[in-house]
Every structure is written in C-alpha cells, then in structure tokens.
Scaffold this active site. Structure first.
Site, PDB file in Angstrom:
ATOM      1  N   SER A  80       0.784  -1.386  -0.006  1.00 34.29           N
ATOM      2  CA  SER A  80       0.540   0.089  -0.514  1.00 34.29           C
ATOM      3  C   SER A  80       0.616   1.072  -0.404  1.00 34.29           C
ATOM      4  O   SER A  80       2.266   1.095   0.289  1.00 34.29           O
ATOM      5  CB  SER A  80      -0.953  -0.127   1.034  1.00 34.29           C
ATOM      6  OG  SER A  80      -1.215   1.046   1.766  1.00 34.29           O
ATOM      7  N   TYR A 134      -2.536  -0.088  10.519  1.00 33.31           N
ATOM      8  CA  TYR A 134      -3.037   0.013   9.628  1.00 33.31           C
ATOM      9  C   TYR A 134      -0.987  -0.474   8.386  1.00 33.31           C
ATOM     10  O   TYR A 134      -0.587  -1.257   7.402  1.00 33.31           O
ATOM     11  CB  TYR A 134      -3.833   0.362   7.806  1.00 33.31           C
ATOM     12  CG  TYR A 134      -3.930  -0.421   6.888  1.00 33.31           C
ATOM     13  CD1 TYR A 134      -4.220  -1.232   7.019  1.00 33.31           C
ATOM     14  CD2 TYR A 134      -3.331   1.285   5.500  1.00 33.31           C
ATOM     15  CE1 TYR A 134      -4.328  -1.411   4.846  1.00 33.31           C
ATOM     16  CE2 TYR A 134      -3.958   0.766   5.064  1.00 33.31           C
ATOM     17  CZ  TYR A 134      -4.087  -0.861   4.269  1.00 33.31           C
ATOM     18  OH  TYR A 134      -4.107  -1.350   2.802  1.00 33.31           O
TER      19      TYR A 134
END
Length: 254
Positions: free
Chosen positions: A138, A151
């Site tokens: 990501s 995250y």
C-alpha cells in the site's frame, strides 16, 4: 503476451474487490484459479463467474491467520505457480487510539496471513523449480497517512517481506514483487466509509478520490492488469520491486 495458460494461481481474498478482479483476469488468461477465501460463499460466487466464462476455479475456505489451515489448503492444491497475497483488513486510528486487540487483529490477518501463505507456498515453488509471488502492499508502506497506525505497520511489513523473499529465493527461480495501491474503489472501501464516517459518505468519498493527484480512485481492474504482467513470463527479469499504483499520490502530492 501475458498468457498464464496451465498455471495454478492462488489468490487470497479472491471473493471480492481487488482479489476478485485479479482472479477473473488471471482465469481469462488461462490460469487455473485457487481462491483462498474466508467466506466460502463469496469464493463460490467468483468461481461461478470464472466457470461461466469457460475458466476453471477451486475454492478453499480458510482463515489466512491460521497456519495449519493454510498449509492444509496449499497441500491440497499441490502445485502453485503463482501466489497473490491479497487478503487484508483496514483500521482507523493513531497509536493512542489503537487498542491491543485492534493491533493484534490487523497483524494476524495482514502480516501473519501473508507469512502463512508464503510459508506454505515457497516450498512447493522450490520443488517445482520456481514461481511468481505478488504481495499487496500500500502507499501506507511508503508515506505517512493520518490515522492509519496499525494498517501502515502491516503494509510496511509486507514491503519488507517482499524484499526478503525475493533475495532469499533468487536461486530457486522464485520472483517476489509487491504492488502499493492508493485508494481503489471496491465494495470494501464503500463499507469502510459507511462504518467509520456514517452520514458523511459522499463527502469522504470525494475527499478520498481527490487525494490522488490524478483526481480519482483506482479501479480493481487496473490493479489486476499490473498483477498479470508481474506474474507473466514477460516479467521474468523483475523481482524485489514495489510498484506504486497510486495516481501520483507518493510522488506528485504537494
């Protein structure tokens, strides 16, 4: 070009969103799909789509955070030419607002889940003389995002594991790369916004779309197309690389 004919491809979280798009495209390119999915029902729905289009897919219901279940699934599959570590969950919070339980949940799925699949797949790839791995990282692995502590931790780990696996298995013919998407419009994103920003869905969607300099979110098919290239024989000289698929987010935001 980019044919996957006869190759066995495992896609985790293949029942929706990016995983579904990857599974459908890989099947169209000739791969035999193995959907490793927590929701057997979601996996079966995608397998049915693949079958309708003339492809072949199998569903393996498993929680990626449980190593014994993952190893059993991979042993049942037998041959793995391609692994796409796509399954993952999100979390909103700073280090102060992330509880131990939240942190552990994100770690178990995003980090340990990817590790479990690598642990199960790499020996099979070694035995058959090689393979291709895609880990879904990501932009959170590369830049600081507000309220994404756990995250970001998990995606930073994915990025580091990609480099490690790529380096360790050069001689085994195993290539390992990662893709770092920015916001991609999936049902997961819609649900995430609804859960965390109830009553502000349109506002938050517009804000997240505009955060990419290109002016929109990505589409699952765009991630799938990059994954297809990286898993194809045409990408045989590529390993240990991360590909930001981010509409300019990392380099062009000012």
């Amino acid at each position: 070009m980019f044919s996957l004919t006869g190759k066995h491809a495992v896609v985790t979280g293949g029942g929706s969103g990016i995983g579904r798009a990857i599974a459908l495209l890989f099947a169209r390119q000739g791969a035999i799909l193995h959907l490793l999915e927590l929701s057997a029902e979601a996996g079966q729905a995608v397998a049915a789509e693949i079958a309708q289009a003339g492809g072949l897919a199998h569903v393996h219901a498993a929680d990626v955070s449980q190593q014994a279940a993952v190893v059993a699934a991979f042993q049942a599959i037998g041959r793995v030419d391609i692994l796409v570590n796509n399954a993952g969950i999100a979390h909103v919070g700073t280090v102060e607002t992330t509880s131990e339980a939240d942190f552990e949940r994100v770690y178990q799925v995003n980090v340990k889940g990817a590790y479990n699949c690598l642990f199960a797949a790499v020996p099979l790839m070694k035995a058959q003389g090689g393979g291709a791995i895609i880990n879904m990282a990501s932009i959170a692995a590369h830049v600081g995002l507000t309220d994404r502590f756990a995250y970001s931790m998990s995606k930073g780990a994915i990025f580091a594991m990609t480099l490690s696996v790529a380096r360790d298995y050069l001689a085994a013919g195993i290539r390992c790369n990662s893709i770092s998407p920015a916001r991609v419009h999936t049902p997961f994103v819609d649900g995430f916004i609804a859960k965390n920003y109830a009553g502000r869905e349109d506002e938050i969607f517009a804000k997240l779309s505009a955060s990419q300099p290109i002016g929109r979110m990505g589409q699952p098919d765009e991630v799938a197309a990059l994954a297809l290239f990286l898993c194809s024989d045409q990408a045989g000289f590529i390993t240990g690389c991360d590909y930001p698929l981010d509409g300019g987010f990392i380099k062009l935001n000012t």
